[in-house]
Enzyme design. Structure first.
Site, PDB file in Angstrom:
ATOM      1  NE  ARG A  57     101.362 -14.403  41.032  1.00 40.93           N
ATOM      2  CZ  ARG A  57     100.234 -13.868  41.519  1.00 40.93           C
ATOM      3  NH1 ARG A  57      99.959 -12.593  41.329  1.00 40.93           N
ATOM      4  NH2 ARG A  57      99.375 -14.596  42.192  1.00 40.93           N
ATOM      5  CE1 TYR A  97     103.424 -19.401  48.531  1.00 40.80           C
ATOM      6  CE2 TYR A  97     102.192 -19.500  46.477  1.00 40.80           C
ATOM      7  CZ  TYR A  97     102.304 -19.792  47.820  1.00 40.80           C
ATOM      8  OH  TYR A  97     101.290 -20.482  48.457  1.00 40.80           O
ATOM      9  CG  ASP A  98     104.432 -18.457  40.969  1.00 36.37           C
ATOM     10  OD1 ASP A  98     103.948 -18.164  42.071  1.00 36.37           O
ATOM     11  OD2 ASP A  98     104.048 -17.944  39.908  1.00 36.37           O
ATOM     12  CE  LYS A 106     104.016 -23.116  48.804  1.00 33.73           C
ATOM     13  NZ  LYS A 106     103.794 -23.921  50.017  1.00 33.73           N
ATOM     14  CB  SER A 127      90.758 -10.813  53.294  1.00 27.25           C
ATOM     15  OG  SER A 127      91.926 -10.828  52.515  1.00 27.25           O
ATOM     16  CG  PHE A 140      86.863  -7.331  46.782  1.00 26.64           C
ATOM     17  CD1 PHE A 140      87.850  -6.368  46.630  1.00 26.64           C
ATOM     18  CD2 PHE A 140      86.439  -8.033  45.664  1.00 26.64           C
ATOM     19  CE1 PHE A 140      88.423  -6.113  45.385  1.00 26.64           C
ATOM     20  CE2 PHE A 140      86.991  -7.779  44.409  1.00 26.64           C
ATOM     21  CZ  PHE A 140      87.992  -6.825  44.265  1.00 26.64           C
ATOM     22  CG  ASP A 174      90.578  -6.046  32.342  1.00 24.45           C
ATOM     23  OD1 ASP A 174      90.780  -6.914  33.230  1.00 24.45           O
ATOM     24  OD2 ASP A 174      90.689  -6.292  31.130  1.00 24.45           O
TER      25      ASP A 174
END
Ligand code: UDP
Length: 348
Positions: free
Chosen positions: A167, A170-171, A174, A214, A216, A231
Site C-alpha cells: 500500500r 499510495y499511502d 499521499k 462495489s 459486495f 476474519d
C-alpha cells in the site's frame, strides 16, 4: 447516466452561510474528472453553470461518467496524465486534484506510476495554481493514517504507515503530496486545502473497481458468494457520495484560512462482516459468505473524527449506510444489466 442518481443532492447538504460558490464564468479544473468522485464534482459544477475543465488520462476514469457533458459549451475534456505539462490559456479559479486510482487493487497494479501520479501530479497542479492564482484542493486520504493505533482518527494523529509494503505507493505518495501542499501554501502563498477522504461509495462507482461496497453489491445482486478478506472483523466507515461531494465543495469554497488537513467521512463504523450482512438484507440476496486471505497491511480500523469539518465547514454526513445502499442498488443493478459489460468482480 449521470453520476449521481440518488435522491439526495450534494447542494441540499451545503450550508451556504459558510461558503461562497463560484460566480458564473469562473472555471473549475477537476483532475481525475472522469473518475468516481471527480465526475460527481463535474456534475455538481455543471449544475451550477460553472465552466468545468475535466482532465483525465482514462486509466481508471470512465467516459460514461462524463460523456453527457461533452456537448456543453461549459465543459472541456482533456485526455492527459496529471503529471504531464498542462498550461491552458484561459484563467482557472479552482482546482480539485482528484487524479489517482484509489482502489488498492488498481493503485497496486503499477505502484511506480501511482506514486508518480500522486507526487509529480500534485506538484504540477500546485505550480499551475500558483501561475493562475487559483485555489487548489488535494484529494488526500484516510490511508495516510496507515494501520492506525488510535481510533477514531483525528487530523493531528500522525499515522502508522509502512514505507515498503503493497500500500506504500499510495499511502506514502499521499503523505508526500500533503507535504508539497503544505510547503506551497507556506512558501509560495498558494491557497491550498487538503481533504482526507475516507471510504466513499454510491452511484458512479466502477462496479469492477474492487472496493468492498462495489464488490459486495455486485456479488449479492448476482447471487455470487460475498468475498470476505481475513476474519471480516476489520472496520471501515462508509460515506455516501453526495455527502462527500458536499464536504469537498464546502472545503473548497469555505471562506478564510482553511490550511491544514480536514477529515471528510462518515463516522458510522462497521466491520466488513456487518457490511456484508446489511448488503444481503438490503438486496434480499441469499448469497453465501466466502472467506479469503487478508491482504498484506490491510488496516484493522478506520473511522474519521470529523469535529473540524463540523465546526469550520458546518458539514456532516446526512445519509446513513442502509439508506445509501438503497440509493446505490438500482445503479449497480443497471450496471450489471448493461449488455457487453463483463460481470467480473475484481478480487485481490
Ligand atoms: N474487502 C473484503 N472483500 C472484498 C473487498 C474488500 O473483505 O471483496 C475488505 C478489505 O480487505 C478491507 C475492506 O474490505 O479490509 C475495505 O476494502 P476497500 O478495498 O474497499 O478499501 P480500503 O479501505 O482497504 O482502501
Amino acid at each position: 447516466m449521470k453520476a449521481n442518481t440518488g435522491k439526495t443532492k450534494p447542494a441540499a447538504s451545503l450550508r451556504s452561510r459558510l461558503i461562497s460558490l463560484p460566480r458564473k464564468g469562473q472555471t473549475v479544473l477537476i483532475t481525475g474528472g472522469a473518475g468516481f468522485l471527480g465526475s460527481a464534482l463535474c456534475s455538481f459544477y455543471m449544475e451550477q453553470e460553472t465552466r468545468v475543465i475535466c482532465l483525465d488520462d482514462l486509466s481508471t476514469g470512465r467516459m460514461r461518467n462524463i460523456d453527457h457533458f461533452l456537448e456543453s459549451p461549459n465543459f472541456t475534456f482533456v485526455k492527459q496524465d496529471v503529471a504531464d505539462p498542462f498550461d491552458p490559456e484561459d484563467g482557472i479559479d479552482f482546482i480539485f486534484n482528484m487524479a489517482c486510482p484509489a482502489s488498492p487493487v488498481k493503485y497496486q497494479a503499477d505502484p511506480i506510476k501511482t506514486f508518480r501520479t500522486i507526487v509529480a501530479g500534485s506538484e504540477n497542479m500546485l505550480r499551475l495554481a500558483q501561475r493562475k492564482g487559483a485555489r487548489i484542493l488535494e484529494a488526500s486520504t484516510s490511508e495516510i493514517y496507515g494501520d492506525p493505533e488510535v481510533s477514531p482518527q483525528i487530523e493531528s494523529y500522525r499515522g502508522s504507515v509502512n514505507t515498503m509494503g503493497p500500500r506504500s505507493c499510495y499511502d506514502e505518495g499521499k503523505r508526500a503530496a500533503e507535504t508539497l501542499f503544505h510547503e506551497y501554501c507556506a512558501q509560495n502563498g498558494v491557497d491550498a486545502r487538503v481533504a482526507r477522504i475516507f471510504n466513499t461509495y454510491g452511484p458512479g462507482m466502477d462496479p469492477e473497481d474492487g472496493r468492498v461496497v462495489s464488490n459486495f453489491l455486485v456479488q449479492a445482486l448476482k447471487g455470487a458468494p460475498l468475498t470476505i478478506y481475513g476474519d471480516g472483523k476489520q472496520t471501515r466507515s462508509f460515506c455516501y457520495v453526495d455527502d462527500m461531494i458536499a464536504g469537498l465543495v464546502s472545503l473548497m469554497h469555505a471562506e478564510g484560512d482553511m490550511s491544514g488537513p480536514v477529515n471528510l467521512g462518515n463516522p458510522g463504523e462497521f466491520t466488513v462482516i456487518e457490511l456484508a450482512r446489511i448488503v444481503l438484507e438490503e438486496t434480499g440476496s441469499d448469497s453465501p459468505l466466502e472467506m479469503r486471505p487478508l491482504p498484506v497491511d490491510d488496516p484493522k480500523l478506520r473511522c474519521p473524527e470529523i469535529q473540524r469539518a463540523r465546526e469550520e465547514l458546518g458539514w456532516e454526513p446526512t445519509v446513513a449506510l442502509r439508506e445509501g445502499l438503497r440509493l446505490s442498488i438500482p445503479y449497480f443493478a443497471s450496471e450489471i444489466a448493461i449488455e457487453g459489460r463483463s460481470q467480473k468482480v475484481v478480487e485481490r
